[in-house]
Design a protein around this motif. Structure first.
Motif, PDB file in Angstrom:
ATOM      1  N   LYS A 198      51.500  49.624  31.014  1.00 56.21           N
ATOM      2  CA  LYS A 198      50.291  49.008  31.827  1.00 56.21           C
ATOM      3  C   LYS A 198      51.277  48.279  32.816  1.00 56.21           C
ATOM      4  O   LYS A 198      51.968  47.413  32.594  1.00 56.21           O
ATOM      5  N   GLY A 199      50.969  48.499  34.163  1.00 53.39           N
ATOM      6  CA  GLY A 199      51.646  47.869  35.351  1.00 53.39           C
ATOM      7  C   GLY A 199      50.788  47.326  36.367  1.00 53.39           C
ATOM      8  O   GLY A 199      51.056  47.759  37.722  1.00 53.39           O
ATOM      9  N   ILE A 200      50.056  46.241  35.904  1.00 54.92           N
ATOM     10  CA  ILE A 200      49.145  45.673  36.852  1.00 54.92           C
ATOM     11  C   ILE A 200      49.919  44.497  37.491  1.00 54.92           C
ATOM     12  O   ILE A 200      50.364  43.456  36.794  1.00 54.92           O
ATOM     13  N   THR A 201      50.430  44.582  38.949  1.00 53.87           N
ATOM     14  CA  THR A 201      51.460  43.885  39.419  1.00 53.87           C
ATOM     15  C   THR A 201      51.002  42.249  39.765  1.00 53.87           C
ATOM     16  O   THR A 201      51.798  41.426  39.686  1.00 53.87           O
ATOM     17  N   PHE A 202      49.663  42.366  39.830  1.00 56.96           N
ATOM     18  CA  PHE A 202      49.069  40.878  39.738  1.00 56.96           C
ATOM     19  C   PHE A 202      47.625  41.066  39.382  1.00 56.96           C
ATOM     20  O   PHE A 202      46.873  42.213  39.970  1.00 56.96           O
ATOM     21  N   ASP A 203      46.945  40.156  38.665  1.00 57.05           N
ATOM     22  CA  ASP A 203      45.843  40.457  38.064  1.00 57.05           C
ATOM     23  C   ASP A 203      44.770  39.313  38.514  1.00 57.05           C
ATOM     24  O   ASP A 203      44.924  38.257  37.787  1.00 57.05           O
ATOM     25  N   THR A 204      44.134  39.368  39.556  1.00 56.91           N
ATOM     26  CA  THR A 204      43.090  38.284  39.823  1.00 56.91           C
ATOM     27  C   THR A 204      41.744  38.377  38.787  1.00 56.91           C
ATOM     28  O   THR A 204      41.030  37.482  38.842  1.00 56.91           O
ATOM     29  N   GLY A 205      41.580  39.511  38.331  1.00 57.94           N
ATOM     30  CA  GLY A 205      40.285  39.976  37.691  1.00 57.94           C
ATOM     31  C   GLY A 205      39.435  40.823  38.409  1.00 57.94           C
ATOM     32  O   GLY A 205      38.193  41.229  37.779  1.00 57.94           O
ATOM     33  N   GLY A 206      39.654  40.619  39.676  1.00 58.42           N
ATOM     34  CA  GLY A 206      39.039  41.487  40.598  1.00 58.42           C
ATOM     35  C   GLY A 206      37.569  40.718  41.049  1.00 58.42           C
ATOM     36  O   GLY A 206      37.567  39.506  40.952  1.00 58.42           O
ATOM     37  N   VAL A 207      36.539  41.635  40.872  1.00 57.13           N
ATOM     38  CA  VAL A 207      35.102  40.800  41.346  1.00 57.13           C
ATOM     39  C   VAL A 207      34.777  40.029  40.298  1.00 57.13           C
ATOM     40  O   VAL A 207      34.313  39.011  40.410  1.00 57.13           O
ATOM     41  N   SER A 208      35.179  40.445  38.932  1.00 60.41           N
ATOM     42  CA  SER A 208      34.836  39.362  37.790  1.00 60.41           C
ATOM     43  C   SER A 208      36.284  38.247  37.814  1.00 60.41           C
ATOM     44  O   SER A 208      37.061  38.511  36.601  1.00 60.41           O
ATOM     45  N   ILE A 209      36.402  37.353  38.738  1.00 55.12           N
ATOM     46  CA  ILE A 209      37.626  36.712  39.061  1.00 55.12           C
ATOM     47  C   ILE A 209      37.905  35.980  37.791  1.00 55.12           C
ATOM     48  O   ILE A 209      37.001  35.318  37.249  1.00 55.12           O
ATOM     49  N   LYS A 210      39.154  35.664  37.363  1.00 56.92           N
ATOM     50  CA  LYS A 210      39.631  34.759  36.557  1.00 56.92           C
ATOM     51  C   LYS A 210      39.690  33.294  37.020  1.00 56.92           C
ATOM     52  O   LYS A 210      39.843  33.066  38.231  1.00 56.92           O
TER      53      LYS A 210
END
Length: 510
Positions: free
Chosen positions: A276-288
């Motif tokens: 898995k290579g998520i270079t940055f994960d804000t959570g998207g619309v379901s934001i963290k």
């Protein structure tokens, strides 16, 4: 990334012309905690005329695992500094506990930053245990001495450079098995350090295209075949999960495939490694939540580990065919981001109802796993910083492990051997039942947004993308993939490189 030079020596440790010499120190509970120099330190102890352990005790040494005590030699031996590292109780056999030795060596080498040359006079028995003990010593030294270069514009006052050269004392420096371990350790050290470097890079400097380019460049130099799919190719190829997660970012996603083919093997076993290579994960619309979100730069630790493992595989040349698949994207909220309620068609044709855009890892991995199965794989090993449930269940050191019986047994055995433990978890039918969708083939998470068995939900979902007959394992490294505390043992702050050594051992075992 600079790695210390390695060499084996069989010269008397008391006569080695180095900046510091590291010895082991055991405690003896049966003798009121009296200290005992570990095997390998005999000549050092003799040079101190029987006063070595009493002097170390005066300095506070107890022999506790990982404890580091420095003692100026004042000319007693050639090296100006003796560093005693605690190895715990005296072992019952000839070999010390390997993980204790690995962690202790790492702590000692890190404490000697600023030294040009360090010698390790630690226990290496002259018997069948020697290769494993030497491997643990070398890996601990290389990984404990790692430090990320960083981006400071001015030299930091008091900052000392990592150790430049390591000499390891062994019974016979010319022994072929020992030399083979030295060569292998250098390969493994470079691979783990590379994985750590990638994880430690800031997310603005490691967006999907850049990460893919760096991997492709390193893989090409290593002699691996490289395939990179860009955003348009992913859309045209039906990689709905990777496209959905990556479409919210102005930095579009990539899928990288690295291939190693053994020479002279007629019908090799086929192994797929997925990261898995998520270079940055804000959570998207379901934001963290904002607190601690900066650590989400490490959400690509699985891809970093797989890519680094492939570099090591290219060097050690096992007799199996290995392909690495790296699903790389940035999960961002925007007008083009995927939404809760979307239905996504994955690479294998299955349709997924999305409930939480922060469960993005399983979406990109599902596509990569399905592609690997379509290409043909006998074994599939996938690793990812997938769920917070792994940390809640197993903590920061032990990975969650799910999959088929044979593959999970291989991973657990390998991890136990190299000091990267994992724990097998079930994939219960009731968890799968809770992920039934009324409008698609499966819900991405529990249909009632119930977090019970959160880690298991990830494994149950990923199982949907493994072809029948393929042995597979999912390794959840949400905790072990990144160390946010102070350096300990051979872990430094930041990326750990877990599970590079596990994956390499699994491949070698096949």
């Amino acid at each position: 990334m600079t790695q210390p030079s390695l060499s084996l020596v069989d010269t008397d440790p008391a006569e080695l012309a180095v900046d510091a010499i590291v010895i082991g120190l055991h405690s003896q509970p049966d003798q009121d905690g009296a200290l005992l120099p570990a095997s390998g330190a005999e000549s050092i102890a003799a040079a101190f005329d029987g006063k070595l352990t009493s002097t170390l005790a005066l300095l506070g040494a107890t022999g506790a695992p990982g404890e580091v005590t420095k003692l100026a030699t004042l000319g007693t031996v050639t090296a100006p500094l003796v560093v005693a590292v605690g190895l715990g109780d005296e072992p019952s056999g000839s070999a010390p506990d390997l993980e204790t030795l690995r962690r202790g060596t790492g702590a000692a080498v890190r404490a000697l930053a600023g030294s040009a040359t360090v010698a390790l006079a630690l226990p290496v028995p002259d018997d069948a245990d020697a290769p494993a003990v030497l491997r643990a010593t070398l890996e601990g030294a290389l990984l404990g001495g790692y430090r990320f270069a960083g981006y400071k514009t001015k030299p930091q006052k008091g900052r000392r450079e990592p150790v430049g050269a390591l000499q390891v004392h062994v019974p016979d420096a010319a022994d072929e098995a020992a030399q083979a371990e030295l060569t292998r350790a250098a390969v493994v050290g470079r691979a783990v350090r590379q994985a750590r470097d990638w994880v430690n890079m800031p997310p603005n400097m490691l967006r999907p295209a850049t990460f893919a380019d760096l991997i492709a460049e390193a893989a090409g130099e290593a002699g691996l075949a490289v395939e990179v799919l860009d955003f348009e190719q992913l859309k045209a190829g039906g990689y709905g999960g990777i496209v959905a997660v990556g479409q919210g970012s102005e930095a579009p996603p990539r899928l990288v495939k690295l291939t190693y083919t053994p020479e002279g093997v007629a019908e090799p076993k086929r192994v797929a490694l997925i990261g898995k290579g998520i270079t940055f994960d804000t959570g998207g619309v379901s934001i963290k939540p904002a607190a601690g979100m900066w650590e989400m730069k490490s959400d690509m630790a699985g891809a970093a580990a797989v890519a680094a493992t492939m570099l090591a595989i290219a060097a050690v040349k096992p007799g199996v065919a290995v392909s690495g698949y790296l699903a790389i994207a940035e999960n961002m909220p925007s007008g083009s981001a995927y939404r809760p309620g979307d239905v996504i068609t994955m690479f294998n044709g299955k349709r997924v109802e999305v409930f939480n855009t922060d469960a993005e890892g399983r979406m990109v991995l599902g596509d990569a796993m399905a592609r690997a199965c379509a290409d043909g794989a006998d074994y599939l090993f996938e690793t990812s910083t997938l769920t917070g449930g792994q940390v809640i269940s197993l903590g920061k050191r032990i990975s969650g492990l799910m999959g088929s019986e044979e593959a999970t047994a291989l991973v657990k055995s390998a991890g136990d051997a190299v000091g990267e433990p994992s724990w097998p978890m079930p994939l219960p039918d009731d968890v799968r039942k809770g992920m039934e969708s009324e409008i698609a083939d499966i819900c991405q998470t529990n249909a009632n947004l119930d977090r019970a068995g959160h880690m298991l939900q990830g494994g149950v979902f990923l199982r949907e993308f493994v072809a029948p007959g393929v042995e597979w394992a999912h390794i959840d490294i949400a905790g072990p993939g990144y160390h946010s505390g102070e350096a300990t043992g051979y872990w430094t702050k930041g990326g750990t490189g877990v599970p590079v050594r596990t994956l390499l051992r699994v491949v070698e075992s096949l």
